[in-house]
Design a protein around this motif. Structure first.
Motif, PDB file in Angstrom:
ATOM      1  N   THR A 215      29.633  46.636  32.216  1.00  0.00           N
ATOM      2  CA  THR A 215      30.754  46.972  33.171  1.00  0.00           C
ATOM      3  C   THR A 215      30.984  45.307  33.858  1.00  0.00           C
ATOM      4  OG1 THR A 215      30.695  48.870  33.181  1.00  0.00           O
ATOM      5  CG2 THR A 215      32.001  47.914  34.864  1.00  0.00           C
ATOM      6  N   ASN A 216      29.794  45.260  34.622  1.00  0.00           N
ATOM      7  CA  ASN A 216      29.616  43.817  35.424  1.00  0.00           C
ATOM      8  C   ASN A 216      29.889  42.493  34.545  1.00  0.00           C
ATOM      9  OD1 ASN A 216      29.461  45.505  37.627  1.00  0.00           O
ATOM     10  ND2 ASN A 216      27.193  45.158  37.475  1.00  0.00           N
ATOM     11  N   LEU A 217      29.267  42.505  33.360  1.00  0.00           N
ATOM     12  CA  LEU A 217      29.588  41.453  32.455  1.00  0.00           C
ATOM     13  C   LEU A 217      31.150  41.256  31.976  1.00  0.00           C
ATOM     14  CD1 LEU A 217      28.736  39.155  30.781  1.00  0.00           C
ATOM     15  CD2 LEU A 217      28.066  40.718  28.849  1.00  0.00           C
ATOM     16  N   GLY A 218      31.674  42.093  31.677  1.00  0.00           N
ATOM     17  CA  GLY A 218      33.076  42.428  31.512  1.00  0.00           C
ATOM     18  C   GLY A 218      33.784  41.668  32.629  1.00  0.00           C
ATOM     19  N   SER A 219      33.620  42.386  33.677  1.00  0.00           N
ATOM     20  CA  SER A 219      34.304  41.864  34.964  1.00  0.00           C
ATOM     21  C   SER A 219      34.073  40.115  35.294  1.00  0.00           C
ATOM     22  CB  SER A 219      33.971  42.701  36.223  1.00  0.00           C
ATOM     23  OG  SER A 219      34.585  44.019  36.043  1.00  0.00           O
ATOM     24  N   GLN A 220      33.008  40.011  35.054  1.00  0.00           N
ATOM     25  CA  GLN A 220      32.731  38.459  35.314  1.00  0.00           C
ATOM     26  C   GLN A 220      33.195  37.510  34.343  1.00  0.00           C
ATOM     27  OE1 GLN A 220      31.254  37.589  38.170  1.00  0.00           O
ATOM     28  NE2 GLN A 220      31.436  35.490  37.767  1.00  0.00           N
ATOM     29  N   LEU A 221      33.102  37.890  33.195  1.00  0.00           N
ATOM     30  CA  LEU A 221      33.850  37.031  31.921  1.00  0.00           C
ATOM     31  C   LEU A 221      35.402  36.983  32.553  1.00  0.00           C
ATOM     32  CD1 LEU A 221      31.858  38.418  28.894  1.00  0.00           C
ATOM     33  CD2 LEU A 221      31.773  36.323  29.826  1.00  0.00           C
ATOM     34  N   SER A 222      35.846  38.004  32.707  1.00  0.00           N
ATOM     35  CA  SER A 222      37.285  38.219  33.013  1.00  0.00           C
ATOM     36  C   SER A 222      37.791  37.275  34.206  1.00  0.00           C
ATOM     37  CB  SER A 222      37.898  39.497  33.389  1.00  0.00           C
ATOM     38  OG  SER A 222      39.201  39.349  33.711  1.00  0.00           O
TER      39      SER A 222
ATOM     40  N   TRP B 254      41.672  23.666  59.205  1.00  0.00           N
ATOM     41  CA  TRP B 254      41.128  24.166  58.060  1.00  0.00           C
ATOM     42  C   TRP B 254      42.026  25.217  57.521  1.00  0.00           C
ATOM     43  CZ3 TRP B 254      40.309  29.234  57.919  1.00  0.00           C
ATOM     44  CH2 TRP B 254      40.348  29.878  59.423  1.00  0.00           C
ATOM     45  N   ALA B 255      42.856  25.949  58.234  1.00  0.00           N
ATOM     46  CA  ALA B 255      43.708  27.061  57.819  1.00  0.00           C
ATOM     47  C   ALA B 255      44.920  26.193  56.968  1.00  0.00           C
ATOM     48  CB  ALA B 255      44.089  27.692  58.834  1.00  0.00           C
ATOM     49  N   HIS B 256      45.312  25.011  57.209  1.00  0.00           N
ATOM     50  CA  HIS B 256      46.200  24.402  56.679  1.00  0.00           C
ATOM     51  C   HIS B 256      45.970  23.375  55.284  1.00  0.00           C
ATOM     52  CE1 HIS B 256      48.849  26.639  59.332  1.00  0.00           C
ATOM     53  NE2 HIS B 256      48.000  26.124  60.282  1.00  0.00           N
ATOM     54  N   SER B 257      44.471  23.310  55.403  1.00  0.00           N
ATOM     55  CA  SER B 257      44.024  22.142  54.432  1.00  0.00           C
ATOM     56  C   SER B 257      43.933  22.407  53.191  1.00  0.00           C
ATOM     57  CB  SER B 257      42.750  21.480  54.878  1.00  0.00           C
ATOM     58  OG  SER B 257      41.726  22.520  54.642  1.00  0.00           O
ATOM     59  N   LYS B 258      43.861  21.793  52.135  1.00  0.00           N
ATOM     60  CA  LYS B 258      44.248  21.891  50.539  1.00  0.00           C
ATOM     61  C   LYS B 258      42.634  22.241  50.317  1.00  0.00           C
ATOM     62  CE  LYS B 258      48.098  19.059  49.419  1.00  0.00           C
ATOM     63  NZ  LYS B 258      48.417  18.050  48.591  1.00  0.00           N
ATOM     64  N   PRO B 259      42.424  22.864  49.328  1.00  0.00           N
ATOM     65  CA  PRO B 259      41.024  23.461  48.698  1.00  0.00           C
ATOM     66  C   PRO B 259      40.353  22.096  48.251  1.00  0.00           C
ATOM     67  CG  PRO B 259      42.630  24.851  47.842  1.00  0.00           C
ATOM     68  CD  PRO B 259      43.607  23.764  48.594  1.00  0.00           C
ATOM     69  N   ASP B 260      39.176  22.095  48.597  1.00  0.00           N
ATOM     70  CA  ASP B 260      38.249  20.826  48.309  1.00  0.00           C
ATOM     71  C   ASP B 260      38.003  20.973  46.953  1.00  0.00           C
ATOM     72  OD1 ASP B 260      36.616  18.829  47.530  1.00  0.00           O
ATOM     73  OD2 ASP B 260      34.984  19.352  49.358  1.00  0.00           O
ATOM     74  N   PRO B 261      38.366  20.236  45.960  1.00  0.00           N
ATOM     75  CA  PRO B 261      38.181  20.363  44.314  1.00  0.00           C
ATOM     76  C   PRO B 261      36.639  20.388  44.024  1.00  0.00           C
ATOM     77  CG  PRO B 261      39.624  18.658  44.489  1.00  0.00           C
ATOM     78  CD  PRO B 261      39.105  18.909  46.111  1.00  0.00           C
ATOM     79  N   ARG B 262      35.846  19.751  44.942  1.00  0.00           N
ATOM     80  CA  ARG B 262      34.400  19.689  44.635  1.00  0.00           C
ATOM     81  C   ARG B 262      33.980  21.235  44.836  1.00  0.00           C
ATOM     82  NH1 ARG B 262      32.901  15.217  48.683  1.00  0.00           N
ATOM     83  NH2 ARG B 262      34.445  16.492  49.702  1.00  0.00           N
ATOM     84  N   THR B 263      34.281  21.722  45.815  1.00  0.00           N
ATOM     85  CA  THR B 263      33.872  23.244  46.328  1.00  0.00           C
ATOM     86  C   THR B 263      34.332  24.291  45.181  1.00  0.00           C
ATOM     87  OG1 THR B 263      34.069  22.626  48.805  1.00  0.00           O
ATOM     88  CG2 THR B 263      34.105  24.954  48.172  1.00  0.00           C
ATOM     89  N   GLU B 264      35.530  24.013  44.903  1.00  0.00           N
ATOM     90  CA  GLU B 264      36.075  24.790  43.643  1.00  0.00           C
ATOM     91  C   GLU B 264      35.289  24.669  42.434  1.00  0.00           C
ATOM     92  OE1 GLU B 264      40.428  24.673  42.943  1.00  0.00           O
ATOM     93  OE2 GLU B 264      40.794  24.710  45.242  1.00  0.00           O
ATOM     94  N   ALA B 265      34.954  23.535  41.973  1.00  0.00           N
ATOM     95  CA  ALA B 265      34.358  23.126  40.696  1.00  0.00           C
ATOM     96  C   ALA B 265      32.720  23.983  41.105  1.00  0.00           C
ATOM     97  CB  ALA B 265      34.080  21.612  40.584  1.00  0.00           C
ATOM     98  N   MET B 266      32.119  23.695  42.211  1.00  0.00           N
ATOM     99  CA  MET B 266      30.793  24.525  42.617  1.00  0.00           C
ATOM    100  C   MET B 266      31.001  26.207  42.283  1.00  0.00           C
ATOM    101  SD  MET B 266      29.370  22.105  45.526  1.00  0.00           S
ATOM    102  CE  MET B 266      28.576  23.321  46.236  1.00  0.00           C
ATOM    103  N   ALA B 267      32.114  26.531  42.937  1.00  0.00           N
ATOM    104  CA  ALA B 267      32.339  27.997  42.528  1.00  0.00           C
ATOM    105  C   ALA B 267      32.291  28.526  41.328  1.00  0.00           C
ATOM    106  CB  ALA B 267      33.510  28.534  43.556  1.00  0.00           C
ATOM    107  N   GLU B 268      33.274  27.520  40.478  1.00  0.00           N
ATOM    108  CA  GLU B 268      33.435  28.101  39.123  1.00  0.00           C
ATOM    109  C   GLU B 268      32.039  27.653  38.290  1.00  0.00           C
ATOM    110  OE1 GLU B 268      35.486  29.204  35.722  1.00  0.00           O
ATOM    111  OE2 GLU B 268      36.016  29.038  37.828  1.00  0.00           O
ATOM    112  N   ALA B 269      31.133  26.958  38.611  1.00  0.00           N
ATOM    113  CA  ALA B 269      29.935  26.581  38.041  1.00  0.00           C
ATOM    114  C   ALA B 269      28.963  27.882  38.288  1.00  0.00           C
ATOM    115  CB  ALA B 269      29.206  25.371  38.648  1.00  0.00           C
ATOM    116  N   ALA B 270      29.257  28.201  39.634  1.00  0.00           N
ATOM    117  CA  ALA B 270      28.331  29.540  40.076  1.00  0.00           C
ATOM    118  C   ALA B 270      28.780  30.682  39.358  1.00  0.00           C
ATOM    119  CB  ALA B 270      28.486  29.873  41.583  1.00  0.00           C
ATOM    120  N   ARG B 271      30.102  31.064  38.993  1.00  0.00           N
ATOM    121  CA  ARG B 271      30.718  32.266  38.371  1.00  0.00           C
ATOM    122  C   ARG B 271      30.066  32.010  36.972  1.00  0.00           C
ATOM    123  NH1 ARG B 271      35.006  31.481  41.936  1.00  0.00           N
ATOM    124  NH2 ARG B 271      36.099  30.084  40.579  1.00  0.00           N
TER     125      ARG B 271
END
Length: 139
Positions: free
Chosen positions: A56-63, A5-22
Protein backbone atom coordinates in the motif's frame (compact mmCIF):
# COMPACT_ATOMS: atom_id res chain seq x y z
CA UNK A 1 6.01 43.31 9.44
CA UNK A 2 6.08 41.24 6.27
CA UNK A 3 7.35 37.78 5.77
CA UNK A 4 9.22 37.55 2.51
CA UNK A 5 9.44 33.76 2.69
CA UNK A 6 5.65 33.52 2.43
CA UNK A 7 5.69 35.28 -0.92
CA UNK A 8 8.90 33.93 -2.37
CA UNK A 9 9.11 31.44 -5.18
CA UNK A 10 10.09 27.87 -4.36
CA UNK A 11 13.79 27.17 -4.67
CA UNK A 12 14.31 24.71 -7.56
CA UNK A 13 17.22 23.13 -5.70
CA UNK A 14 14.99 22.37 -2.72
CA UNK A 15 12.31 20.94 -4.99
CA UNK A 16 14.88 18.78 -6.77
CA UNK A 17 16.18 17.49 -3.43
CA UNK A 18 12.64 16.68 -2.30
CA UNK A 19 11.93 14.85 -5.56
CA UNK A 20 15.14 12.84 -5.18
CA UNK A 21 14.17 11.95 -1.61
CA UNK A 22 10.71 10.76 -2.76
CA UNK A 23 12.30 8.63 -5.49
CA UNK A 24 14.71 7.15 -2.96
CA UNK A 25 11.81 6.40 -0.61
CA UNK A 26 10.04 4.52 -3.41
CA UNK A 27 13.20 2.47 -3.97
CA UNK A 28 13.46 1.71 -0.27
CA UNK A 29 9.82 0.63 -0.15
CA UNK A 30 10.38 -1.61 -3.16
CA UNK A 31 13.27 -3.25 -1.29
CA UNK A 32 11.10 -3.64 1.84
CA UNK A 33 8.40 -5.31 -0.26
CA UNK A 34 10.96 -7.79 -1.64
CA UNK A 35 12.11 -8.68 1.88
CA UNK A 36 8.56 -9.02 3.18
CA UNK A 37 7.62 -11.24 0.22
CA UNK A 38 10.39 -13.65 1.19
CA UNK A 39 9.32 -13.59 4.83
CA UNK A 40 5.64 -14.08 3.93
CA UNK A 41 6.59 -17.10 1.81
CA UNK A 42 8.14 -18.68 4.91
CA UNK A 43 5.55 -17.57 7.49
CA UNK A 44 2.43 -16.11 5.85
CA UNK A 45 0.45 -15.57 9.07
CA UNK A 46 3.17 -13.44 10.56
CA UNK A 47 4.17 -11.38 7.53
CA UNK A 48 1.32 -11.06 5.03
CA UNK A 49 -0.27 -8.11 6.88
CA UNK A 50 3.06 -6.27 6.86
CA UNK A 51 3.55 -7.11 3.20
CA UNK A 52 0.13 -5.68 2.36
CA UNK A 53 0.88 -2.48 4.28
CA UNK A 54 4.25 -2.14 2.52
CA UNK A 55 2.57 -2.68 -0.85
CA UNK A 56 0.00 0.00 0.00
CA UNK A 57 2.77 2.41 0.94
CA UNK A 58 4.72 1.57 -2.22
CA UNK A 59 1.69 2.27 -4.39
CA UNK A 60 1.14 5.61 -2.68
CA UNK A 61 4.79 6.58 -3.03
CA UNK A 62 4.90 5.60 -6.70
CA UNK A 63 1.83 7.73 -7.31
CA UNK A 64 3.40 10.60 -5.40
CA UNK A 65 6.44 10.59 -7.69
CA UNK A 66 4.24 10.58 -10.78
CA UNK A 67 4.39 6.86 -11.58
CA UNK A 68 0.62 6.51 -11.50
CA UNK A 69 0.38 3.46 -13.75
CA UNK A 70 3.03 1.67 -11.67
CA UNK A 71 1.07 2.41 -8.47
CA UNK A 72 -1.83 0.18 -9.51
CA UNK A 73 -0.14 -3.25 -9.24
CA UNK A 74 1.05 -2.95 -5.62
CA UNK A 75 -2.29 -1.44 -4.57
CA UNK A 76 -4.15 -4.28 -6.29
CA UNK A 77 -1.93 -6.89 -4.63
CA UNK A 78 -2.38 -5.28 -1.20
CA UNK A 79 -6.16 -5.34 -1.68
CA UNK A 80 -6.07 -9.03 -2.60
CA UNK A 81 -4.00 -9.89 0.47
CA UNK A 82 -6.38 -7.96 2.73
CA UNK A 83 -9.39 -9.69 1.07
CA UNK A 84 -7.90 -13.05 2.00
CA UNK A 85 -7.02 -11.91 5.52
CA UNK A 86 -10.49 -10.40 6.01
CA UNK A 87 -12.07 -13.72 5.07
CA UNK A 88 -10.06 -15.33 7.88
CA UNK A 89 -10.41 -12.57 10.49
CA UNK A 90 -12.82 -9.76 9.59
CA UNK A 91 -12.52 -7.98 12.93
CA UNK A 92 -8.78 -7.54 12.49
CA UNK A 93 -8.52 -6.87 8.76
CA UNK A 94 -11.76 -5.48 7.29
CA UNK A 95 -10.81 -1.84 8.07
CA UNK A 96 -7.49 -2.37 6.27
CA UNK A 97 -9.36 -3.79 3.32
CA UNK A 98 -11.52 -0.67 3.12
CA UNK A 99 -8.44 1.56 3.15
CA UNK A 100 -6.56 -0.44 0.53
CA UNK A 101 -9.59 -0.59 -1.74
CA UNK A 102 -9.97 3.17 -1.43
CA UNK A 103 -6.29 3.65 -2.32
CA UNK A 104 -6.67 1.24 -5.21
CA UNK A 105 -9.65 3.20 -6.54
CA UNK A 106 -7.61 6.43 -6.42
CA UNK A 107 -4.63 4.87 -8.20
CA UNK A 108 -6.88 3.33 -10.85
CA UNK A 109 -8.60 6.67 -11.47
CA UNK A 110 -5.25 8.44 -11.73
CA UNK A 111 -4.15 5.82 -14.25
CA UNK A 112 -7.27 6.47 -16.33
CA UNK A 113 -8.98 3.17 -15.44
CA UNK A 114 -12.23 4.79 -14.34
CA UNK A 115 -14.49 1.74 -14.55
CA UNK A 116 -12.15 -0.31 -12.40
CA UNK A 117 -11.79 2.65 -10.03
CA UNK A 118 -15.57 2.80 -9.55
CA UNK A 119 -15.68 -0.95 -8.90
CA UNK A 120 -12.95 -0.72 -6.23
CA UNK A 121 -14.70 2.25 -4.60
CA UNK A 122 -18.00 0.37 -4.61
CA UNK A 123 -16.34 -2.64 -3.00
CA UNK A 124 -14.80 -0.39 -0.34
CA UNK A 125 -18.24 1.08 0.39
CA UNK A 126 -19.78 -2.40 0.62
CA UNK A 127 -17.13 -3.59 3.06
CA UNK A 128 -17.53 -0.39 5.10
CA UNK A 129 -21.29 -1.07 5.29
CA UNK A 130 -20.62 -4.70 6.23
CA UNK A 131 -18.45 -3.45 9.12
CA UNK A 132 -21.13 -0.94 10.16
CA UNK A 133 -23.73 -3.69 10.29
CA UNK A 134 -21.47 -5.80 12.52
CA UNK A 135 -20.35 -8.46 10.01
CA UNK A 136 -23.85 -10.00 9.61
CA UNK A 137 -22.74 -12.92 7.42
CA UNK A 138 -19.53 -14.36 6.07
CA UNK A 139 -17.26 -12.38 3.84
Amino acid sequence: MTFEWAHSKPDPRTEAMAEAARAEAAGNLDEAVDILRRLAAIEPEGHEPDLAVALTNLGSQLSHVGRRNDAVAPAREASEIFRQLTALNPFAFAPNLVSTLHNLSVHLAQAGQHGAARAAAAEAAAVREWIRLGFPRGF
